[in-house]
Write a protein that holds these residues in place. Sequence first.
Motif, short mmCIF file in Angstrom:
data_model
loop_
_atom_site.label_atom_id
_atom_site.label_comp_id
_atom_site.label_asym_id
_atom_site.label_seq_id
_atom_site.Cartn_x
_atom_site.Cartn_y
_atom_site.Cartn_z
N UNK A 143 1.05 -1.41 0.14
CA UNK A 143 0.23 -0.27 0.09
C UNK A 143 0.55 1.45 0.39
N UNK A 144 2.35 0.91 0.12
CA UNK A 144 3.07 2.18 -0.03
C UNK A 144 3.59 2.89 -1.25
N UNK A 145 4.01 4.12 -1.83
CA UNK A 145 4.55 4.29 -3.17
C UNK A 145 5.80 4.39 -2.58
N UNK A 146 6.25 3.66 -4.11
CA UNK A 146 7.47 3.26 -3.83
C UNK A 146 8.42 3.58 -5.08
N UNK A 147 9.70 4.63 -4.88
CA UNK A 147 10.08 5.03 -6.04
C UNK A 147 11.51 4.45 -6.02
N UNK A 148 11.41 3.82 -7.33
CA UNK A 148 13.04 4.08 -7.86
C UNK A 148 13.43 4.41 -9.25
N UNK A 149 15.06 4.43 -9.14
CA UNK A 149 15.72 5.60 -10.24
C UNK A 149 16.10 4.54 -10.79
N UNK A 150 16.43 4.78 -12.58
CA UNK A 150 17.21 3.95 -12.78
C UNK A 150 15.90 2.39 -13.06
N UNK A 151 14.81 2.97 -13.34
CA UNK A 151 13.85 1.13 -13.84
C UNK A 151 14.18 0.30 -14.62
N UNK A 152 14.92 0.61 -15.62
CA UNK A 152 15.55 -0.18 -16.87
C UNK A 152 16.49 -1.50 -16.37
N UNK A 153 17.47 -0.71 -15.15
CA UNK A 153 18.63 -1.37 -14.80
C UNK A 153 18.04 -2.55 -14.24
N UNK A 154 19.22 -3.79 -13.97
CA UNK A 154 19.22 -4.67 -13.32
C UNK A 154 18.71 -4.58 -12.05
N UNK A 155 19.28 -3.88 -11.27
CA UNK A 155 17.97 -3.58 -9.92
C UNK A 155 17.04 -3.13 -10.24
N UNK A 163 8.31 -4.66 -5.70
CA UNK A 163 7.93 -4.21 -5.00
C UNK A 163 6.09 -4.55 -5.29
N UNK A 164 5.96 -4.53 -6.34
CA UNK A 164 4.63 -4.99 -7.50
C UNK A 164 4.34 -6.09 -6.64
N UNK A 165 4.70 -6.63 -5.96
CA UNK A 165 4.74 -8.45 -5.99
C UNK A 165 4.16 -8.58 -4.16
N UNK A 166 4.82 -7.77 -3.94
CA UNK A 166 4.35 -6.96 -2.80
C UNK A 166 3.41 -5.99 -2.16
N UNK A 167 2.80 -6.09 -3.20
CA UNK A 167 1.84 -4.96 -2.69
C UNK A 167 1.72 -3.30 -2.84
N UNK A 168 2.99 -3.35 -3.38
CA UNK A 168 3.26 -1.47 -3.06
C UNK A 168 3.04 -0.76 -4.69
N UNK A 169 2.64 0.63 -4.52
CA UNK A 169 2.43 1.69 -5.86
C UNK A 169 3.54 1.79 -6.61
#
Length: 331
Positions: A143-155, A163-169
């Motif tokens: 239910x929390x909002x998560x931002x990751x920079x460099x989304x197309x990298x391995x990380x 994050x999506x599998x565990x229910x985050x936006x």
Amino acid sequence: MKAIVITGPGAPEVLQIRERERPQPKGTEVLIKVYAAGINRPDVFQRKGNYPPPPGAPQDIPGLEVAGLIEEIGAGVTAWQPGDRVCALLVGGGYAEYALAQAAHCLPIPDGFDRCFADAASLPETVFTVWHNVFQRGRLQAGERFLVHGGSSGIGITAIQLAKAFGAEVFTTAGSDEKCAACEALGADISINYKTADFEEVLRELGADVILDMVGGDYIPKNLRLLREEGRLVFINTMKGSKVKGADEVDFGLIMRKRLTVTGSTLRNRDHAFKAALTAEIQKHVWPILEKGLFKPVIARTFPLAEAAQAHAFMETSDHIGKIILVNEWS
């Protein structure tokens, strides 16, 4: 055995094939016959002379993650047997026909992988990094909002899917419309092309509870402003610098007023016990997600191990989406 050796700090061409003695496992070590090895940014930094390996690690053979078959086991190993299929987190030495790993830092190759060894070799470095930094240090909750920079990298591809599998936006940044589309296909709710839009402006009204940053530099004040109350900013790299330059100052008063947590970590130098505990937690929490198909490896391209130099040059273009894998053609 054949190994890819850093013959001196420099460009990709310093990676050369050399003959080396096959290592022998001792105590709690296992010897893995390497079928595939993942390439990561720390390998590039090490090749350039900017990321020295810790004491006891192979000093001139890069490679932090592999997949293959256990060839031999040390006298203190009970959990694995020769012939077991594993992927493993290493302190180095993965770009070779054989590599040593701690038995407690190995994981079984998940069921159902189409490209068994290549897919598995893409997992350890990114999954360990994301699990520790996003879910342990960042304490991301459903239910929390998560931002990751460099989304197309391995990380990035790992962080988005977990994050999506565990229910985050999930929000992310990437460097092209194609990369943004790939991030959204993996589950990102919003993906921002940082070359054409300001991620702070796009996300200002939404905010974020957890931010995973590998960029640093002028992203730091923007990240702090975007965080909601009780938000967590986690650094795993500072590719644009660890200091803020220019007119955009960092207001540390925000940390107090919004009760923010600013943290970060590196993985390679952590001790055996920490990595063993992390391995066990990942097998318990992440491996079921993989085996249900809720998180899938994304392989940008594979190269023969002998072409490690070409693979590094490809990584440095930053044109890829997902992981770059070396496949051991000598196996």
